[in-house]
Design an enzyme around this catalytic site. Structure first.
Site, PDB file in Angstrom:
ATOM      1  N   ASP A   1       0.875  -1.161   0.000  1.00 25.02           N
ATOM      2  CA  ASP A   1       0.000   0.000   0.000  1.00 25.02           C
ATOM      3  C   ASP A   1       0.923   1.225   0.000  1.00 25.02           C
ATOM      4  O   ASP A   1       2.152   1.110   0.134  1.00 25.02           O
ATOM      5  CB  ASP A   1      -0.958  -0.001   1.198  1.00 25.02           C
TER       6      ASP A   1
HETATM    7  C1  BGC Z   1      -4.948   3.337   0.174  1.00 26.59           C
HETATM    8  C2  BGC Z   1      -5.131   2.313  -0.918  1.00 26.59           C
HETATM    9  C3  BGC Z   1      -4.986   2.957  -2.261  1.00 26.59           C
HETATM   10  C4  BGC Z   1      -3.619   3.598  -2.333  1.00 26.59           C
HETATM   11  C5  BGC Z   1      -3.309   4.235  -3.674  1.00 26.59           C
HETATM   12  C6  BGC Z   1      -3.694   4.156  -0.012  1.00 26.59           C
HETATM   13  O1  BGC Z   1      -3.659   5.237   0.839  1.00 26.59           O
HETATM   14  O2  BGC Z   1      -4.933   2.684   1.424  1.00 26.59           O
HETATM   15  O3  BGC Z   1      -6.378   1.688  -0.771  1.00 26.59           O
HETATM   16  O4  BGC Z   1      -5.161   2.017  -3.284  1.00 26.59           O
HETATM   17  O5  BGC Z   1      -3.555   4.600  -1.338  1.00 26.59           O
HETATM   18  O6  BGC Z   1      -4.006   5.393  -3.880  1.00 26.59           O
END
Ligand code: BGC
Length: 736
Positions: free
Chosen positions: A273
């Site tokens: 993530d």
């Molecule tokens: C979130 C994810 C997301 C990623 C990319 C993160 O802060 O937890 O769910 O896909 O950002 O934007």
């Protein structure tokens, strides 16, 4: 016989073809890998947010993927830098959070779950893929499979709610919809199942918080949707921010290697993530970014999203012998395999004029509208207030009546509010609308306009109040400890009730709010999780009776946030509800201390929630009768044949979501009170009765038992067929 043979040959040919394709991909991966320097391999493992600004790095082979760009011109430009100006010409993977639609925005995922209609959800994901891939986006960070049982957590908006079975159905539907039948098709978008794992169990619903989940609970509750989506061919997986039993997911070998790769045979790609590798420093699990990088790669994370650790530290870590070349090669294999599978080497570019042509296509808008219709849940309808009489005069008010941006909900980056149809706009097609602006946004506390609205209501036959939450009050990093309506919205509902006119409340929100007291101040309540682009038309059709509600609650609705976490399928306790509750004000003064006869409930809110899981009314009424199963005793290999009659006993043609629940009465570990094991949407004409049949394999009663084996334990069970998780009469059976 001949047809069977033919089918067998067709099946064999497509299996052989798929195998040949895989072999071909594997061969191409190996050929390319053998030409790569260590630096180029590391570059493939690096994902950055943005486009043009990384052109030089892309040419130097230092970027494998980008996120957050959606302009096809920019995407083609950086893709040209990768394909035509880097040494090996490896195309970029362009990714984006396409969570519930790209341009045409569908209801937020918790709203999708409320439809209990996987086929429709798959269709919505297909629409999202068609629109996003037309811009050059070939990878989405969706579906979010985190089972979530605490509505204070802002990210309940992004998942399918509290039930593992519903989570499986919705997750698999989305994966199929995004990826289509053929990965290499230019409209196929790789899915990313996230967040692995347990993120939805964040303590107290506080985002990014720690979790306490046993291995058995992981296997019984949090893993099933991930496993099902892996089996359905999900191409990628994202780790989660949280730790599981003290080990952050991004550094968890057991999760990423033993479970995901060894046990489940996942052959896709794993990404962190956003900076979740770097965040292991704040977790106190890594000393610095270099240490975090070593831990992530060795745990089995192939690609780094935005910690910059891979690009900065992997070379030294390999040279120091802290990461093996084999580990790097395996990670790069997974990344290259994905690029070959998606056909990016053959088709790296996108037709720059396509995106605007496919965005908001009429069939996309129609699918979004149908989904918004099916996702709305009728929570109350006293005296059949709804539907309102077409052509009558209605007063429309409340902060969500005309909030084109907010009704799109969280993670709707690419939905453009000028395409949103709001309820205020749409209601005019069915009613004479008196628009009475009151609160301008959901947190607005100013009651100054209420008097004028009350006066205007004198001319109306009924009042429709649109309340709820702005988009920004749910989603990532937007948890709340108070989940009542914010601002002066409850006061607005009460003020409208005081006019004596029939009051319909429509809630447009990102989570199940605590709305019990507001329900007492209205005649009817329709609940719509942020419904997206076509939400206004959908709600107007429902209010006018052109469409009939069929949504069901995908999460338990609480009386008070203090009840959270609260979910229908909780483990049985030693002191279950026995129908007697002594509530706070019934306790006599100086009552002697006793616990005898007491059960698991709160003195103030009692035993039950406000509304159970699976709940939702219709404009018609449904009756279940002659519910039966075919035997009293089943073997492990048997199928339980469930039969029942469903009658539409009201005046509207409508759809019911019939639900099948099971309880395993005695287990080697404590079992859930009830578990959803199946559901069907059944459409009936007014007055019609249908004989329904549902087959449940006994094998579907299996769970991870005391010895951590996945088995059906022999013994007694109960089964219910009902319109929600709190209704129906138990049928008994035994498994021997
Ligand atoms: C979130 C994810 C997301 C990623 C990319 C993160 O802060 O937890 O769910 O896909 O950002 O934007």
């Amino acid at each position: 016989m001949r047809i069977k043979q033919l089918l067998l040959i067709v099946a064999m040919t497509s299996a052989t073809f798929a195998m040949a394709q895989n072999n071909d991909v594997d061969q191409r991966v190996e050929d390319l890998l053998s030409q790569m320097t260590l630096e180029e391999k590391i570059g493939q493992m690096n994902q950055l947010s943005g486009g043009y600004q990384y052109t030089e790095m892309i040419k130097a082979g230092q970027v494998g993927s980008v996120l957050n760009i959606v302009d096809p011109v920019e995407i083609n430009a950086i893709q040209r830098a990768a394909v035509e100006q880097s040494r090996l010409g490896i195309p970029l993977l362009v990714s984006r959070d396409v969570i519930h639609g790209f341009r045409t925005i569908f209801p937020i995922p918790i709203g999708l779950a409320a439809t209990f209609d996987p086929a429709l959800v798959e269709q919505g994901a297909r629409v999202a893929a068609i629109e996003a891939t037309a811009s050059g986006v070939r990878w989405t960070f969706s579906p979010m499979l985190d089972v979530a049982r605490d509505p204070r957590w802002g990210r309940v908006a992004e998942g399918s709610g509290e039930d593992p079975y519903l989570d499986v159905q919705m997750g698999v539907a989305m994966v199929k919809g995004y990826q289509g039948d053929n990965y290499a098709d230019p409209t196929s978008m790789a899915a990313c199942i996230k967040h692995f794992v347990g993120y939805g169990a964040a303590e107290g619903g506080r985002d990014y918080n720690t979790t306490m989940i046993s291995e058995r609970a992981l296997r019984n509750t949090y893993f099933p949707a991930f496993k099902a989506c892996v089996d359905a061919g999900a191409l990628t997986l994202m780790t989660s921010f949280n730790d599981v039993d003290g080990i952050p997911s991004t550094g968890n070998n057991w999760l990423l290697r033993d479970i995901l790769r060894e046990e489940w045979g996942f052959d896709g790609m794993v990404v962190t993530d956003w900076n979740s590798s770097g965040e292991m420093i704040a977790h106190g699990f890594a000393e610095d970014l270099k240490d975090a990088t070593k831990i992530s790669i060795n745990a089995g994370v192939d690609m780094d999203m935005m910690s910059w650790g891979y690009i900065q530290h992997v070379k030294a870590l390999v040279e120091e012998g802290k990461i093996s070349m084999d580990t790097i090669d395996n990670a790069v294999r997974n990344i290259l395999k994905l690029k070959f599978r998606l056909g990016l080497f053959e088709n790296p570019y996108v037709d720059e004029s396509l995106a605007r042509k496919v965005a908001y296509a009429p069939e996309h808008l129609a699918a979004a509208k149908q989904t918004a219709i099916e996702s709305a849940i009728l929570l109350q309808n006293n005296n059949s207030t709804l539907p309102l009489t077409k052509g009558s005069t209605i007063l429309v008010t409340g902060p969500m009546a005309d909030a084109p941006y907010d009704q799109l909900g969280t993670w709707a980056f690419d939905g453009e509010e000028q395409y949103t149809v709001t309820p205020l706009k749409a209601l005019g097609a069915h009613f004479n609308v008196i628009n009475a602006p009151t609160l301008t946004y959901s947190r607005d506390k100013s009651t100054a306009s209420f008097k004028a609205a009350q006066k205007a209501a004198k001319k109306a036959d009924a009042i429709v109040v649109f309340v709820g939450e702005e988009a920004i009050l749910s989603g990532e990093a937007h948890s709340l400890s108070d989940i009542n309506l914010q601002g002066a919205q409850s006061e607005l509902i009460a003020a409208m009730k005081a006019t004596g006119k029939p009051v319909v409340v429509v809630v447009i929100a990102g989570r199940p709010l605590t709305i019990e007291r507001d329900m007492q101040n209205c005649d009817a309540m329709l609940y719509s999780f942020h419904p997206g682009t076509m939400g206004g038309e959908a709600l107007a059709d429902l209010i006018a009776g052109v469409a009939v509600p069929s949504g069901k609650t995908p999460m338990t609705f609480l009386r008070d946030a203090g009840q959270a976490p609260f979910y229908y399928n909780h483990p049985m306790t030693g002191r279950p509800n026995n129908g007697t509750e002594t509530l706070l004000y019934d306790i006599p003064l100086k009552a002697g201390q006793t616990s005898l006869g007491c059960t698991s409930y709160y003195l103030d809110t009692g035993y039950g929630p406000h509304l159970p899981f699976g709940y939702g009314l219709s404009y018609t009424t449904f009756e279940y009768s002659n519910v039966k199963i075919d035997k009293a005793v089943y073997g492990a290999e048997d199928t339980i044949v469930i039969e029942y009659d469903l009658t539409n006993s009201g005046k509207y043609d409508a759809t019911e979501v019939a639900q099948i629940y099971v309880r395993d009465l005695v287990g080697s570990v404590v079992r859930p009170v009830k578990e959803l094991k199946g559901f069907e949407r059944i459409t009936l004409k007014a007055g019609e009765t249908k004989h329904c049949r549902y087959e449940l394999n006994v094998s579907e009663l299996a769970y991870w038992n005391r010895d951590m084996e996945y088995v059906v334990e022999p013994g007694k069970f109960q089964l219910w067929v009902a319109g929600d998780s709190a209704s129906g009469t138990a049928l008994d059976f035994e498994v021997r």
